[in-house]
Scaffold this motif. Sequence first.
Motif, short mmCIF file in Angstrom:
data_model
loop_
_atom_site.label_atom_id
_atom_site.label_comp_id
_atom_site.label_asym_id
_atom_site.label_seq_id
_atom_site.Cartn_x
_atom_site.Cartn_y
_atom_site.Cartn_z
N ILE A 169 1.78 4.44 -12.31
CA ILE A 169 3.00 4.67 -13.10
C ILE A 169 2.62 5.29 -14.45
O ILE A 169 3.28 6.22 -14.93
CB ILE A 169 3.79 3.37 -13.27
N LEU A 170 1.56 4.78 -15.08
CA LEU A 170 1.12 5.33 -16.36
C LEU A 170 0.80 6.82 -16.22
O LEU A 170 1.18 7.63 -17.08
CB LEU A 170 -0.12 4.57 -16.84
N ILE A 188 0.83 -1.21 0.00
CA ILE A 188 0.00 0.00 0.00
C ILE A 188 0.86 1.26 0.00
O ILE A 188 0.59 2.22 -0.72
CB ILE A 188 -0.95 0.01 1.22
N SER A 189 1.94 1.26 0.78
CA SER A 189 2.79 2.45 0.82
C SER A 189 3.48 2.69 -0.52
O SER A 189 3.70 3.84 -0.92
CB SER A 189 3.83 2.34 1.95
N ASP A 201 0.72 9.58 -5.45
CA ASP A 201 0.84 10.98 -5.06
C ASP A 201 1.98 11.70 -5.78
O ASP A 201 2.33 12.83 -5.42
CB ASP A 201 1.04 11.08 -3.54
N GLY A 202 2.56 11.06 -6.78
CA GLY A 202 3.57 11.71 -7.60
C GLY A 202 4.98 11.62 -7.08
O GLY A 202 5.87 12.29 -7.61
#
Length: 456
Positions: free
Chosen positions: A70-71, A23-24, A31-32
């Motif tokens: 990632i996309l 999850i992290s 969040d970029g």
Amino acid sequence: MSAADRADAAGDPARVREVIDTISVIWTKRDGGELSDAQIRWIVDRYARSGSGSGDVVAEEQMSALLMAILLRGMSRREIATWTQAMIDSGRRMDFSGLRRDGRPMVTVDKHSTGGVGDKITLPLAPLVASFGVAVPQLSGRGLGHTGGTLDKLESIPGWRAEVGSADMAAQLERVGAVVCAAGGDLAPADRRLYALRDVTGTVESIPLLASSIMSKKIAEGTGALVLDVKFGSGAFLKEEAQSRELAETMVWLGESAGVRTRALLTDMSTPLGLTAGNALEVAESLEVLAGGGPDDVVELTLALAREMLDAAGMPDADPAEHLAGGAAMDTWRAMIAAQGGDPDAPLPRARHTETIAATQGGVITEMDAMAVGVAAWRLGAGRAVPGQAVQAEAGITLHAKPGDRVRAGEPLFTLHTQTPDRFDAARAALDDAVSVGDDPPQRTPLVIDRVTVGS
């Protein structure tokens, strides 16, 4: 500093396992943020081993969420390099450094294409380059959707087999110079799982994921040099030149960083390559090229890539056109096919049913949509909708004209080939708007748009 980065700095593997969780990792990229090397290695390793009873599991839906992040958010080059290396490390690396011919080391060079419609270039290219004494270990794949697969094409040759063990592969390279075969399941196995997941989650077009997928396999393959054919246009996965260029630059950088001499050609895929799309049809066209003929565009791209491969192999003055005209490439082709159980003299399969689509108006063809042609060939049975599905060796399309050619109303544009005539309607529908006809010839665009090297 994130918890994962603190663990990295501490150099404590047990601590890394303690602080990194799926999850992290997803949150970081969502969040970029940039993923740390430890996060990337951890999640690729856990996903590759999920379902093997080895402890931590990364579920399909969790990896799907990360791929979409990632996309949308992208990756830095450091992240891409680490992701690529993590996929390589999930399996074994091949080693061709011991190849010898006449007591001398053999140089290895490979080629990879990002795929397109009518792209049969590997078939004449591998034996052509190998005819100069260069080893060409070409690990290829199968088609999915509108793009054809090299292995599917070659399997239309009676007796030819795609599976070749490591020892047999090395022996064939030393004896013949070229082998085209399926990659083993232990070559970047993490990528095998990720590739299948990307296909069903709308994340195929991600440049970081595309680059790492292609290069993890090519670096793990152990080739000394690599030439990339990176396509753009309606029949390619990436439609815009700028996207294609970014992918090419990323892959060239990854290859060179890993010690593989790498360069790329940017090539146009707005129009099908050659005059055929379909497995046995493309083999027949490749044989025309090996015999010194064939469509101009197929010959042009084959020679351009051959020159790049020979230059990367340390033979910049070699003239591949001579080996097409003189028969050396055809001799190597025949030896390569026979070495893998195929009969180079056997007739290729032909479809029981054909249908012709004629021009509805006269004029000059100004455009031909490569994607539409690829989809039509797929609907005729030349391709598959899901991995593992059988394909028809005989199915496909013959083109009777291409952009720049003048046609009259009623003259044939396409011939459709299939074993199952109930497929004709769907194929015709795909081709309804595939061809544009006008009064003036279209502006000719070059097939090879640019050459990409490190620093270019």
